[in-house]
Design a protein around this motif. Structure first.
Motif, PDB file in Angstrom:
ATOM      1  N   LYS A 227      49.051  38.647  37.003  1.00 26.72           N
ATOM      2  CA  LYS A 227      50.525  39.014  36.958  1.00 26.72           C
ATOM      3  C   LYS A 227      51.134  39.450  38.124  1.00 26.72           C
ATOM      4  O   LYS A 227      52.182  39.103  38.748  1.00 26.72           O
ATOM      5  CB  LYS A 227      50.906  39.732  35.623  1.00 26.72           C
ATOM      6  CG  LYS A 227      50.502  39.211  34.238  1.00 26.72           C
ATOM      7  CD  LYS A 227      51.349  37.998  34.050  1.00 26.72           C
ATOM      8  CE  LYS A 227      50.810  37.670  32.337  1.00 26.72           C
ATOM      9  NZ  LYS A 227      49.379  37.006  32.097  1.00 26.72           N
ATOM     10  N   SER A 228      50.330  40.558  38.545  1.00 28.31           N
ATOM     11  CA  SER A 228      50.964  41.325  39.630  1.00 28.31           C
ATOM     12  C   SER A 228      51.197  40.441  41.176  1.00 28.31           C
ATOM     13  O   SER A 228      52.214  40.605  41.715  1.00 28.31           O
ATOM     14  CB  SER A 228      50.284  42.513  40.016  1.00 28.31           C
ATOM     15  OG  SER A 228      50.681  43.293  38.922  1.00 28.31           O
ATOM     16  N   PHE A 229      50.153  39.570  41.289  1.00 29.89           N
ATOM     17  CA  PHE A 229      50.032  38.834  42.581  1.00 29.89           C
ATOM     18  C   PHE A 229      50.190  37.321  42.525  1.00 29.89           C
ATOM     19  O   PHE A 229      49.655  36.644  43.364  1.00 29.89           O
ATOM     20  CB  PHE A 229      48.626  39.272  43.431  1.00 29.89           C
ATOM     21  CG  PHE A 229      48.444  40.738  43.423  1.00 29.89           C
ATOM     22  CD1 PHE A 229      49.624  41.569  43.970  1.00 29.89           C
ATOM     23  CD2 PHE A 229      47.161  41.228  43.486  1.00 29.89           C
ATOM     24  CE1 PHE A 229      49.265  42.689  44.230  1.00 29.89           C
ATOM     25  CE2 PHE A 229      47.137  42.636  43.682  1.00 29.89           C
ATOM     26  CZ  PHE A 229      48.199  43.352  44.294  1.00 29.89           C
ATOM     27  N   HIS A 230      50.643  37.054  41.310  1.00 31.39           N
ATOM     28  CA  HIS A 230      50.852  35.482  41.026  1.00 31.39           C
ATOM     29  C   HIS A 230      49.543  34.676  41.117  1.00 31.39           C
ATOM     30  O   HIS A 230      49.721  33.684  41.591  1.00 31.39           O
ATOM     31  CB  HIS A 230      51.916  34.824  42.189  1.00 31.39           C
ATOM     32  CG  HIS A 230      52.900  35.787  42.780  1.00 31.39           C
ATOM     33  ND1 HIS A 230      53.525  36.689  41.812  1.00 31.39           N
ATOM     34  CD2 HIS A 230      53.345  35.858  43.822  1.00 31.39           C
ATOM     35  CE1 HIS A 230      54.549  37.388  42.855  1.00 31.39           C
ATOM     36  NE2 HIS A 230      54.320  36.928  43.919  1.00 31.39           N
ATOM     37  N   ILE A 231      48.435  35.305  40.614  1.00 25.82           N
ATOM     38  CA  ILE A 231      47.396  34.343  40.608  1.00 25.82           C
ATOM     39  C   ILE A 231      46.528  34.537  39.178  1.00 25.82           C
ATOM     40  O   ILE A 231      45.366  34.684  38.982  1.00 25.82           O
ATOM     41  CB  ILE A 231      46.181  35.184  41.880  1.00 25.82           C
ATOM     42  CG1 ILE A 231      46.048  36.672  41.526  1.00 25.82           C
ATOM     43  CG2 ILE A 231      46.840  34.892  43.066  1.00 25.82           C
ATOM     44  CD1 ILE A 231      45.073  37.524  42.173  1.00 25.82           C
ATOM     45  N   THR A 232      47.496  33.966  38.336  1.00 26.65           N
ATOM     46  CA  THR A 232      46.851  33.946  36.922  1.00 26.65           C
ATOM     47  C   THR A 232      45.739  33.468  36.613  1.00 26.65           C
ATOM     48  O   THR A 232      44.832  33.608  35.722  1.00 26.65           O
ATOM     49  CB  THR A 232      48.106  33.386  35.811  1.00 26.65           C
ATOM     50  OG1 THR A 232      48.215  32.005  36.337  1.00 26.65           O
ATOM     51  CG2 THR A 232      49.443  34.231  36.037  1.00 26.65           C
ATOM     52  N   GLY A 233      45.281  32.469  37.402  1.00 23.83           N
ATOM     53  CA  GLY A 233      44.161  31.431  37.415  1.00 23.83           C
ATOM     54  C   GLY A 233      42.993  32.131  37.830  1.00 23.83           C
ATOM     55  O   GLY A 233      41.681  31.685  37.517  1.00 23.83           O
ATOM     56  N   TRP A 234      42.950  33.308  38.483  1.00 20.83           N
ATOM     57  CA  TRP A 234      41.838  33.949  39.016  1.00 20.83           C
ATOM     58  C   TRP A 234      41.320  34.879  38.089  1.00 20.83           C
ATOM     59  O   TRP A 234      40.280  35.226  37.890  1.00 20.83           O
ATOM     60  CB  TRP A 234      42.485  35.062  40.157  1.00 20.83           C
ATOM     61  CG  TRP A 234      42.567  34.385  41.449  1.00 20.83           C
ATOM     62  CD1 TRP A 234      42.976  33.169  41.665  1.00 20.83           C
ATOM     63  CD2 TRP A 234      42.315  35.124  42.878  1.00 20.83           C
ATOM     64  NE1 TRP A 234      43.133  32.817  42.946  1.00 20.83           N
ATOM     65  CE2 TRP A 234      42.899  34.071  43.591  1.00 20.83           C
ATOM     66  CE3 TRP A 234      41.854  36.250  43.185  1.00 20.83           C
ATOM     67  CZ2 TRP A 234      42.765  34.422  45.088  1.00 20.83           C
ATOM     68  CZ3 TRP A 234      41.951  36.642  44.378  1.00 20.83           C
ATOM     69  CH2 TRP A 234      42.527  35.567  45.402  1.00 20.83           C
ATOM     70  N   LYS A 235      42.208  35.197  36.701  1.00 22.66           N
ATOM     71  CA  LYS A 235      41.796  35.852  35.491  1.00 22.66           C
ATOM     72  C   LYS A 235      41.087  37.134  36.125  1.00 22.66           C
ATOM     73  O   LYS A 235      39.732  37.225  35.597  1.00 22.66           O
ATOM     74  CB  LYS A 235      40.838  34.949  34.766  1.00 22.66           C
ATOM     75  CG  LYS A 235      41.543  33.552  34.117  1.00 22.66           C
ATOM     76  CD  LYS A 235      42.602  34.141  33.059  1.00 22.66           C
ATOM     77  CE  LYS A 235      41.945  34.944  31.790  1.00 22.66           C
ATOM     78  NZ  LYS A 235      43.188  35.343  30.923  1.00 22.66           N
ATOM     79  N   ILE A 236      41.804  37.980  36.489  1.00 23.10           N
ATOM     80  CA  ILE A 236      41.242  39.349  36.988  1.00 23.10           C
ATOM     81  C   ILE A 236      42.183  40.546  36.597  1.00 23.10           C
ATOM     82  O   ILE A 236      43.492  40.256  36.975  1.00 23.10           O
ATOM     83  CB  ILE A 236      40.633  39.501  38.391  1.00 23.10           C
ATOM     84  CG1 ILE A 236      40.203  40.775  38.530  1.00 23.10           C
ATOM     85  CG2 ILE A 236      41.961  38.695  39.357  1.00 23.10           C
ATOM     86  CD1 ILE A 236      39.319  40.574  40.072  1.00 23.10           C
ATOM     87  N   GLY A 237      41.766  41.459  35.781  1.00 21.76           N
ATOM     88  CA  GLY A 237      42.464  42.619  35.555  1.00 21.76           C
ATOM     89  C   GLY A 237      41.504  43.729  35.444  1.00 21.76           C
ATOM     90  O   GLY A 237      40.477  43.905  35.884  1.00 21.76           O
TER      91      GLY A 237
END
Length: 375
Positions: A227-237
């Protein structure tokens, strides 16, 4: 026999499929359609040729853990131990799933505040526990009388989501005082704080669980680089929790995914050295303001949006249709895909409201608004 008999295809999948089928503008699912920061993609491109493609340690890439600890200190003045209180997860959803599976036992209860995101209930049911759905007030603020009435000795967790999806509401100081009071009353109660939109807030500053020292030893927070870096497809939190809880969460994480995508962890670790994450709020505030200015020329009534990249609008003065019927008609007749708010309620409460995602480029938002003027 199904373990989740009442769960079918999610509305997010349904609406995105309909958007494709009818060549509609997709403002339903919460993903940006604009480019990722070139500095991040450049880091990623360089790393493809470096030795970063094998398993990281189970809890995460150590330099990234250290930088998240530093970010937490800078953002919230909270000191966390990167070795014992931090975990990199395969998206916030995995963090939520691992937490609930690790900490919730059969026949215990978990409070979910409706309208709520759809990933909370399934891991509770898979733990043979009971989800207790408590509706927010009509203005989407917490109903503390109802929450207190729903809490008992069986209640293991309360799940909070701030800033709130789907409504864009932020919790206030008063809400946190009430939450602290609740935990004083029930000494075994824990808090799972979903804060994936923590850096996307506007006029009202975000108050985090990390700002509340009284809650640190009883809370688990979940954050999202996607969400923070516009990379939803990376699936990392990532998840932050006190060591005695994190020890249990790591046990589930170890057998759920073991470790998270290595190159993504290394890339984000480098990127955190150069990005100003606090500028994210102003970036999305411009988008929110632009989209709201466009929608003012429609018949939709806009509700307040204090955070997230979602705008809720009422169509009550336009149609008596159910929100599900209305959103499907928006796709088929006007070519705009949105999400009905009723799907976020256990009882399907229909407030004649729909949710737009405004994490889109200006051309997409403008085109969608032109179509919505025909309502």
């Amino acid at each position: 026999m199904s373990k989740l008999p009442h769960i079918g295809t999610s509305i997010f999948t349904v609406m995105s499929q309909m958007a494709t089928e009818y060549n509609a503008i997709n403002l339903s699912q919460g993903f940006p359609n604009f480019p990722v920061d070139e500095r991040l993609t450049s880091i990623l491109a360089r790393l493809t040729k470096e030795n970063v493609h094998q398993y990281t340690p189970m809890a995460g890439y150590p330099p990234l853990l250290d930088k998240i600890a530093r970010l937490t200190q800078q953002s919230y003045q909270r000191t966390v131990n990167p070795k014992t209180e931090l975990l990199i997860t395969a998206g916030a959803t995995e963090g939520i799933f691992a937490t609930l599976q690790a900490l919730v036992n059969p026949n215990e209860e978990v409070i979910i505040l409706d309208p709520s995101y759809d990933c909370y209930e399934a891991p509770i049911l898979l733990s043979s526990a009971k989800p207790v759905r408590v509706a927010l007030n009509d203005d989407f603020t917490p109903n503390w009388e109802a929450i207190n009435n729903a809490t008992n000795e069986k209640t293991k967790l309360i799940i909070t989501n701030n800033p709130h999806n789907p409504t864009g509401k932020n919790w206030t100081e008063s809400d946190f005082l009430q939450l602290e009071k609740l935990l004083e009353t029930f000494p075994n109660l824990l808090v799972l704080s979903d804060e994936v939109y923590e850096y996307i807030t506007f006029e009202t500053p975000h108050i985090s669980i990390h700002h509340r020292p009284k809650l640190w030893n009883r809370s688990i927070s979940v954050s999202s680089f996607g969400k923070s870096f516009h990379i939803t497809g990376w699936k990392i939190g990532y998840v932050i929790a006190p060591e005695y809880l994190m020890t249990e969460i790591k046990k589930v994480h170890q057998f759920l995914v073991f470790s998270v995508n290595s190159i993504a962890q290394v890339a984000i670790s480098e990127y955190l050295d150069i990005v100003d994450i606090k500028s994210l709020g102003s970036f999305y505030q411009q988008k929110r303001d632009f989209f709201r200015s466009l929608l003012k020329e429609t018949k939709l009534e806009l509700l307040p949006c204090e955070g997230t990249y979602f705008q809720v609008a009422s169509y009550a003065n336009i149609s008596n249709e159910s929100d599900l019927e209305f959103t499907k008609r928006l796709v088929t007749e006007l070519g705009v895909a949105t999400i009905p708010i009723s799907i976020f309620y256990a009882n399907g409460k229909d407030t004649k409201c729909i949710r737009f995602c405004f994490a889109k480029d200006d051309a997409t938002l403008t085109a969608a608004a032109e179509r919505l003027k025909k309502l």
